[in-house]
Motif scaffolding. Structure first.
Motif, short mmCIF file in Angstrom:
data_model
loop_
_atom_site.label_atom_id
_atom_site.label_comp_id
_atom_site.label_asym_id
_atom_site.label_seq_id
_atom_site.Cartn_x
_atom_site.Cartn_y
_atom_site.Cartn_z
N THR A 154 129.94 44.04 69.74
CA THR A 154 129.13 44.90 68.88
C THR A 154 127.67 44.47 68.96
OG1 THR A 154 129.50 43.48 66.94
CG2 THR A 154 131.03 45.32 67.27
N ASN A 156 125.09 48.53 65.58
CA ASN A 156 126.33 49.21 65.91
C ASN A 156 126.57 50.43 65.04
OD1 ASN A 156 128.57 48.78 67.84
ND2 ASN A 156 129.85 48.87 66.01
N LYS A 160 130.16 57.02 66.20
CA LYS A 160 131.42 56.27 66.13
C LYS A 160 132.34 56.52 67.32
CE LYS A 160 133.84 59.64 63.21
NZ LYS A 160 134.60 59.84 61.94
N GLN A 207 123.36 56.01 74.47
CA GLN A 207 124.78 56.07 74.12
C GLN A 207 125.51 57.15 74.93
OE1 GLN A 207 125.43 56.99 69.99
NE2 GLN A 207 123.96 58.68 69.97
N ARG A 225 131.33 54.16 70.35
CA ARG A 225 131.23 52.70 70.23
C ARG A 225 132.10 51.98 71.25
NH1 ARG A 225 131.34 52.92 63.61
NH2 ARG A 225 129.28 53.89 63.41
N GLN A 226 133.28 52.51 71.52
CA GLN A 226 134.14 51.87 72.50
C GLN A 226 133.51 51.90 73.88
OE1 GLN A 226 138.21 53.29 72.72
NE2 GLN A 226 138.48 52.47 74.76
N ILE A 265 125.31 53.69 66.36
CA ILE A 265 125.98 54.29 67.51
C ILE A 265 126.99 55.30 66.99
CG2 ILE A 265 127.40 53.86 69.56
CD1 ILE A 265 126.36 50.95 69.49
N PRO A 295 120.91 53.04 70.49
CA PRO A 295 121.75 54.11 71.08
C PRO A 295 121.06 55.44 71.28
CG PRO A 295 122.34 53.72 68.79
CD PRO A 295 121.42 52.61 69.18
#
Length: 672
Positions: A146, A150, A155, A123, A158-159, A153, A179
């Motif tokens: 996603t 998810n 927060k 991640q 996540r994008q 990951i 992640p």
């Protein structure tokens, strides 16, 4: 005939033997699932053999190695004076780490370290890759992709993971992203290969973008071809038919009724710039405004603004409005709360005033100052907060705008003025007049209030919050460390969602300590009191309050929560309104408890020169206690001027008297 056939056969065999040495001989990378990525890094001199003659494709990649791979693959060349305390010049990847940091692709920890030898998780790689995508101006959108895991990951990442997956740069396994799993050198090489294919690096082209190594349709076919990154998206009708074809990279458009019209094409930015004749014209590149006569700038994502004003990098959150100063083909010159610096076009959107659909604004609501924020992703007003009394010049029913949270105007100049919020610019050495019992009573009343909202986060707050019973701990810290107990409580309320955040509940971490934008550490504290002491002893005291900070740091921009202009907010948080929001917590506590502090306020002044000495006595013959490197530093004045000197509270932890020349301090009127 038989002789000729034999001769021909022999010639063929000889030819094959002569050709064979030109073929790559088999090695440890031959047939490896990430062979093409690994050989790409080798071609960039990014990957070299170790002492045993191995490329170590299955070893975990470190933070330093990954930064080096990116720097070399992207041919980064511009380095600033960014320094990490654990990356000496002799470190093998020191130069590349500095290059990647200067490009805004990597950041370090709050203690000034980078931890180059630590293994990097998948991640965290995604975050660095997203910044590389922005640096390389690779088109991206807001992805909704996603993975099954998810929720695992972090927060804030996540994008980045979603965008990397959408572009085919990163992939999961069986629908999972994993992640926190460490990535291997082989995996890192494939990620970077795919990144550079999107950037059209010729060294990454060829057969490398097909076949098994990049996963069929995942990195080719429909994912990165067709309409997504070609076709109508970046070619065809989008770039303007006959008037903006081929070599016409830039276009001049005119603002008409809030929209852009016209499409006069130019091959260079300089040619377009010379052709601009009216203030209503803008220069666009692929329909993105890159130059305008006036307007403002909004960050598209988290950025690090290198401020020329204080010669330091400032973290800035997405959706932040800044003054537009100028721009060229490469970058945009902006001013954020007085801090002047440059940002890449990929990181920002330029918005002419006449095309604005909405802006964040201040207003006088029932005698209080309210800040309403605008979300440029949804083009809607998203949230608001109250942080003090409204200044007298602020008329009810009007919208006011401010670049720095101090000077306000209603836009047409008919009503404007300067206002310093007392709680936002009150130095930390101030002492609150509330007792431990009063603080505890306020905490319980506030917890009952948030619990009554029905928000699930605050369920059973009066029983579970980590703020319960902290009054005496806060007053003990105030007595020992000379840091305002109410200020620390306000900080805790804001950072921990009134003691109910996951970090507070599970880790006794009220302040988000060691939770950074690129690499959060889940450090657990034995108690909330330990967490408060760590905040004071390792963060506030040595780095944010004491002028000069500890060696290798430059966080002391004024001992107030402040703004992006001065105070903790310059370096503590990327949210430009963090200081005002902390002030809002202090103000609401005061309002509930009877305004004891505001009714018996401190006198606050701002220094007016650089290199100002604070001395142990009221004369230049006394030794300097410390020196303010910057001007505009807030001080608490404890007595009127004597022989041209103010007695002040020392920002350095010190029990004696401190003095500063009256000639270099301006007393400010605060709103309280």
């Amino acid at each position: 005939m038989k002789k000729l056939s034999i001769i021909a056969l022999l010639m063929t065999v000889i030819g094959m033997l002569l050709w064979q040495p030109q073929l790559a001989s088999a090695d440890e990378l031959t047939g490896h699932s990430h062979e093409q990525g690994l050989r790409y890094l080798i071609s960039k001199d990014a990957l070299v053999k170790d002492a045993k003659g191995s490329y170590r494709p299955n070893d975990n990649v470190t933070r330093g190695e990954f930064a080096s791979y990116l720097a070399k693959a992207m041919n980064l060349e511009s380095a600033s004076d960014i320094v990490f305390k654990d990356v000496p010049d002799t470190y093998v990847h020191a130069k590349d780490i500095k290059l990647a940091a200067s490009a805004g692709i990597i950041t370090g920890y709050g203690d000034g370290s980078f931890k180059p030898n630590a293994a990097i998780s998948r991640q965290h790689m995604a975050v660095m890759l997203e910044r590389a995508i922005d640096y390389l101006n690779i088109p991206k959108g807001t992805s909704s992709i996603t993975f099954k895991d998810n929720a695992a990951i972090f927060k804030d990442y996540r994008q980045a993971v979603a965008i990397g997956a959408q572009l085919g740069i990163i992939q999961g396994s069986n629908g999972n992203f994993m992640p926190v799993k460490n990535a291997t050198i082989g995996q890192a090489s494939s990620f970077i290969l795919r990144l550079m294919q999107l950037a059209d690096d010729p060294d990454a082209s060829g057969n490398s973008n097909s076949g098994n190594s990049n996963g069929g349709n995942t990195s080719g076919g429909n994912s990165n071809g067709g309409d997504t990154n070609g076709g109508n998206s970046n070619g065809g009708d989008t770039n303007g038919g006959d008037t903006n074809t081929g070599s016409s990279k830039y276009a001049i458009k005119e603002i008409s009724n809030g929209a852009l019209v016209g499409n006069q094409g130019f091959s260079t930015f300089e040619a377009a710039e010379k052709a601009v004749t009216k203030n209503t014209q803008v220069i666009v590149e692929s329909d993105k405004i890159v130059k305008m006569s006036s307007g403002y700038v909004v960050t598209n994502n988290y950025v690090a603004l290198k401020s020329e004003t204080i010669n330091d990098a400032i973290a800035v959150a997405a959706n932040t409005e800044m003054e537009y100063l100028s721009s060229d083909a490469i970058q945009v010159k902006v001013r954020l709360a007085g801090q002047v610096g440059y940002l890449k076009h990929a990181d920002v959107s330029l918005i002419p005033f006449s095309m604005s659909k909405g802006r964040s604004y201040y207003s006088n609501e029932n005698g209080e100052i309210k800040h309403t924020l605008y979300d440029y992703n949804t083009n809607k007003y998203s949230s608001s907060y109250v942080f003090g009394k409204a200044p007298s010049f602020m008329k009810p029913g009007e919208k006011y705008y401010s670049w720095n949270g101090v000077y306000f105007t209603n836009g047409n100049g008919s009503s404007n003025g300067e206002a310093y919020n007392y709680y936002q610019f009150l130095p930390a050495r101030a002492q609150t007049q509330y007792t431990a019992q009063e603080l505890d009573a306020y905490i319980m009343n506030k917890l009952a209030e948030v619990e009554s909202t029905g928000v699930s986060l605050y369920k059973d707050a009066t029983k579970k919050s980590k703020l319960i019973g902290l009054g005496q701990t806060l007053k003990d810290v105030e007595a020992k460390s000379q840091i305002n107990a109410m200020l620390v409580l306000s900080l805790a309320q804001h950072e921990s969602a009134y003691g109910m955040s996951d970090h507070a509940q599970n880790l006794n971490n009220l302040f988000g300590l060691y939770v950074y934008d690129t690499n959060p550490l889940n450090k657990k504290f034995d108690s909330v009191a330990d967490n408060i002491n760590e905040l004071v002893d390792k963060f506030l005291q040595p780095n944010y309050i004491t002028p000069g900070g500890s060696p290798g740091k430059n966080f002391s921009n004024g001992a107030v929560v402040g703004s992006k202009a001065l105070g903790f907010n310059v370096k503590y948080a990327s949210d430009p309104f963090w200081g005002a929001k902390i002030a809002g917590h202090y103000y609401r506590a005061e309002k509930a408890l009877g305004f004891k502090d505001a009714n018996n306020p401190y006198t606050i002044g701002l220094t007016t020169t650089t290199g100002l000495n604070v001395r142990t006595g009221a004369a230049t013959s006394f030794n300097p206690l410390f020196t303010y490197a910057r001007s505009g530093m807030p001080v608490i004045i404890t007595s009127s001027a004597t022989n041209g000197w103010y007695e002040v509270l020392s920002d350095k932890l010190y029990t004696g008297k401190a003095f500063v020349s009256k000639d270099y301090v301006q007393v400010i009127n605060t709103v309280k």
